[in-house]
Design an enzyme around this catalytic site. Structure first.
Site, PDB file in Angstrom:
ATOM      1  N   ASN A  77      -7.412  -3.672   9.429  1.00 51.94           N
ATOM      2  CA  ASN A  77      -8.020  -2.446   9.774  1.00 51.94           C
ATOM      3  C   ASN A  77      -8.487  -2.785  11.245  1.00 51.94           C
ATOM      4  O   ASN A  77      -9.289  -1.683  11.656  1.00 51.94           O
ATOM      5  CB  ASN A  77      -8.973  -1.967   9.040  1.00 51.94           C
ATOM      6  CG  ASN A  77      -8.121  -1.501   7.725  1.00 51.94           C
ATOM      7  OD1 ASN A  77      -7.122  -1.235   7.657  1.00 51.94           O
ATOM      8  ND2 ASN A  77      -9.063  -1.961   6.575  1.00 51.94           N
ATOM      9  N   LYS A 100       1.204 -10.682   8.452  1.00 58.80           N
ATOM     10  CA  LYS A 100       0.590  -9.761   7.229  1.00 58.80           C
ATOM     11  C   LYS A 100       1.110 -10.531   5.973  1.00 58.80           C
ATOM     12  O   LYS A 100       0.124 -10.301   5.239  1.00 58.80           O
ATOM     13  CB  LYS A 100       1.555  -8.335   7.403  1.00 58.80           C
ATOM     14  CG  LYS A 100       1.226  -7.356   6.406  1.00 58.80           C
ATOM     15  CD  LYS A 100       1.143  -5.829   6.774  1.00 58.80           C
ATOM     16  CE  LYS A 100       0.280  -5.204   5.680  1.00 58.80           C
ATOM     17  NZ  LYS A 100       0.603  -4.007   5.804  1.00 58.80           N
ATOM     18  N   HIS A 107      -9.124   0.462  13.449  1.00 58.03           N
ATOM     19  CA  HIS A 107      -8.811   1.598  12.632  1.00 58.03           C
ATOM     20  C   HIS A 107      -9.970   2.581  12.194  1.00 58.03           C
ATOM     21  O   HIS A 107      -9.660   3.665  12.112  1.00 58.03           O
ATOM     22  CB  HIS A 107      -8.400   1.370  11.267  1.00 58.03           C
ATOM     23  CG  HIS A 107      -6.711   0.693  11.353  1.00 58.03           C
ATOM     24  ND1 HIS A 107      -6.344  -0.155  12.118  1.00 58.03           N
ATOM     25  CD2 HIS A 107      -5.810   1.371  10.831  1.00 58.03           C
ATOM     26  CE1 HIS A 107      -5.156  -0.188  11.876  1.00 58.03           C
ATOM     27  NE2 HIS A 107      -4.740   0.676  11.062  1.00 58.03           N
ATOM     28  N   GLU A 166       0.435  -1.746  16.735  1.00 60.18           N
ATOM     29  CA  GLU A 166       0.197  -2.796  15.391  1.00 60.18           C
ATOM     30  C   GLU A 166       0.546  -3.935  15.916  1.00 60.18           C
ATOM     31  O   GLU A 166       0.103  -5.038  15.404  1.00 60.18           O
ATOM     32  CB  GLU A 166       0.980  -1.822  14.244  1.00 60.18           C
ATOM     33  CG  GLU A 166       0.656  -0.563  13.828  1.00 60.18           C
ATOM     34  CD  GLU A 166      -0.546  -0.521  12.850  1.00 60.18           C
ATOM     35  OE1 GLU A 166      -1.254  -1.597  12.764  1.00 60.18           O
ATOM     36  OE2 GLU A 166      -1.239   0.617  12.585  1.00 60.18           O
ATOM     37  N   LYS A 175       1.014  -1.107   0.124  1.00 61.94           N
ATOM     38  CA  LYS A 175      -0.004  -0.108  -0.062  1.00 61.94           C
ATOM     39  C   LYS A 175       0.785   1.281   0.070  1.00 61.94           C
ATOM     40  O   LYS A 175       1.941   1.398   0.816  1.00 61.94           O
ATOM     41  CB  LYS A 175      -0.697   0.154   1.195  1.00 61.94           C
ATOM     42  CG  LYS A 175      -1.956  -1.034   1.195  1.00 61.94           C
ATOM     43  CD  LYS A 175      -3.132  -0.665   2.323  1.00 61.94           C
ATOM     44  CE  LYS A 175      -4.183  -1.469   2.267  1.00 61.94           C
ATOM     45  NZ  LYS A 175      -5.233  -1.359   3.329  1.00 61.94           N
ATOM     46  N   ARG A 233      -7.982  -8.910   3.892  1.00 65.02           N
ATOM     47  CA  ARG A 233      -6.911  -7.779   4.335  1.00 65.02           C
ATOM     48  C   ARG A 233      -7.807  -6.779   5.384  1.00 65.02           C
ATOM     49  O   ARG A 233      -6.924  -6.057   5.957  1.00 65.02           O
ATOM     50  CB  ARG A 233      -6.385  -7.403   3.009  1.00 65.02           C
ATOM     51  CG  ARG A 233      -5.238  -6.390   3.424  1.00 65.02           C
ATOM     52  CD  ARG A 233      -4.244  -6.003   2.078  1.00 65.02           C
ATOM     53  NE  ARG A 233      -3.300  -5.189   2.489  1.00 65.02           N
ATOM     54  CZ  ARG A 233      -2.221  -4.962   1.830  1.00 65.02           C
ATOM     55  NH1 ARG A 233      -2.132  -5.350   0.635  1.00 65.02           N
ATOM     56  NH2 ARG A 233      -1.366  -4.014   2.218  1.00 65.02           N
ATOM     57  N   GLU A 255      -7.360  -6.155  -0.761  1.00 66.49           N
ATOM     58  CA  GLU A 255      -7.969  -5.821   0.131  1.00 66.49           C
ATOM     59  C   GLU A 255      -9.665  -6.035  -0.351  1.00 66.49           C
ATOM     60  O   GLU A 255     -10.624  -5.250  -0.241  1.00 66.49           O
ATOM     61  CB  GLU A 255      -8.249  -4.558   0.721  1.00 66.49           C
ATOM     62  CG  GLU A 255      -8.454  -4.540   1.934  1.00 66.49           C
ATOM     63  CD  GLU A 255      -8.429  -3.315   2.851  1.00 66.49           C
ATOM     64  OE1 GLU A 255      -7.153  -2.825   2.898  1.00 66.49           O
ATOM     65  OE2 GLU A 255      -9.385  -2.669   3.402  1.00 66.49           O
TER      66      GLU A 255
HETATM   67  N1  GLY Z   1      -2.026  -1.250   7.017  1.00 69.18           N
HETATM   68  C1  GLY Z   1      -3.069  -1.972   6.488  1.00 69.18           C
HETATM   69  C2  GLY Z   1      -2.752  -2.931   5.281  1.00 69.18           C
HETATM   70  O1  GLY Z   1      -1.890  -2.774   4.969  1.00 69.18           O
HETATM   71  O2  GLY Z   1      -3.711  -3.271   4.638  1.00 69.18           O
END
Ligand code: GLY
Length: 370
Positions: free
Chosen positions: A249, A231, A252, A190, A148, A245, A241
């Site tokens: 969040n 991740k 968030h 995180e 991202k 994915r 996403e």
């Molecule tokens: N920071 C959230 C993502 O990379 O999807």
């Protein structure tokens, strides 16, 4: 330096696959590690003023020792750098440096530099490769992995950008020693998120080892590597996403409203907002009868044991009322057809996405956190 083998996490994305190396002394080995990617021995580095003062000279020395020449553009530190102005400056500098399609750009910095440099690389000559050298805990466990990239708009954070995967990520855990404690803990928000969203055993491990992480490289390397591996798995299954994915969040929707309400200022760092948001997501899940009643207390207890902000009341200064906070949540990128979407949990490590949240439950949870 204690000898400690680095950990390698492979992000299996077909022709966009890459490795994330997590370990000690990686900046000192950056030349040798990056050289195999290069078609000519030359790179351009984007960094910020704070990071440059600490890590640019060692990086350039390591590149030079491997026969790689480098030039660097140093941008101001801070979220305001993720703007059209600085993006334009970076891209024009890369063009002036004659960075070609087959060259590599290096992002040396935290999430701001990683996001901006990645986006600059995505649009330069319709896409050049880039390497992430994340220097904050938050960037090592989250923003440097997964592709991202982007900048902010007056309409909101990260609203302009592209998916552009790095070619290599070097997460040198030694650089984390130079972080102010508050920044380290914000990044830890995180790390906790990974345990909460999908790995109860990791959350238990953090409950036991979190307080010692900062001073123990072996524990820190494990925490970063485990977060990155989680991740990587999620990104491999859902790069853009469309589904899973979104679990990244967790916390968030609350966080973005609180960040907006505090003017994206030093009153609330992003990772602090994520930690408070995770606590609120568990409060909401328990209130809706989705998760055991003891889970929110366990989340809040761990955040407090780490010395972190765990409640809205921990944010200094005045905040808008609950109705205004809920209105700010309506600006979130995750809103679909006007419906707020939250990442909720059926228990620690069992997150899921829901758009079925009653405003009364939301308001009650916000009020109780003040
Ligand atoms: N920071 C959230 C993502 O990379 O999807």
């Amino acid at each position: 330096m204690t000898p400690l083998a680095e950990t390698r996490v492979h992000v299996a994305l077909g022709d966009r696959a890459y490795d994330v190396l997590i370990g000690r002394g990686l900046i000192g080995r950056a030349g040798d590690l990056i050289a195999p990617l290069l078609r000519r021995p030359r790179v351009a580095i984007l960094t910020d003023e704070t990071v440059a003062g600490l890590h640019l000279a060692p990086l350039q020395a390591a590149l030079s020792a491997a026969g790689i020449t480098s030039s660097a553009l140093t941008l101001p530190a801070g979220e305001a750098t993720k703007s059209w102005d600085h993006l334009g400056r970076a891209v024009n500098w890369l063009l002036a440096e004659k960075i070609e399609r087959r060259d590599v750009v290096i992002a040396l910095g935290g999430g701001v530099i990683g996001d901006l440099a990645g986006f600059a690389a995505a649009i330069l000559r319709r896409g050049v490769r880039f390497v992430q050298l994340p220097t904050s805990l938050l960037a090592q466990v989250d923003s440097s992995v997964g592709g991202k990239t982007g900048i902010n708009s007056p309409h909101g954070k990260n609203l302009i950008g592209a998916f552009h995967q790095p070619s290599l990520v070097l997460a040198d855990i030694d650089v984390l020693a130079s972080l102010p404690p508050r920044d380290f803990l914000a990044g830890y928000g995180e790390v906790v998120k990974y345990g909460l969203l999908g790995d109860a055993a990791f959350f238990e491990w953090l409950e036991a080892n979190g307080p010692a992480l900062r001073d123990d490289p072996a524990l820190l390397q494990h925490a970063v590597a485990h977060s990155v591996a989680m991740k990587a798995g999620i990104v491999e299954r859902d790069e853009t996403e469309q589904g899973e994915r979104a679990l990244l969040n967790l916390g968030h929707t609350f966080c973005h409203a609180l960040e907006s309400a505090t003017g994206y200022s030093a009153r609330l760092l992003h990772g602090e907002g994520v930690a408070i948001g995770c606590a609120l997501a568990f409060d909401l899940s328990a209130r809706m009868g989705l998760c055991p009643q003891e889970d929110p207390s366990r989340v809040a207890a761990h955040l407090s044991a780490m010395g972190m902000k765990a409640r809205i009341a921990d944010i200094a200064g005045d905040l808008p009322d609950d109705a205004a906070l809920i209105a700010l949540m309506g600006q979130d990128k995750k809103v679909v057809d006007g419906r707020l979407r939250f990442v909720l949990a059926r228990g620690i490590g069992q997150a899921f996405v829901s758009d079925d949240v009653q405003r009364t439950d939301l308001a009650a949870v916000l009020a109780a956190s003040r």
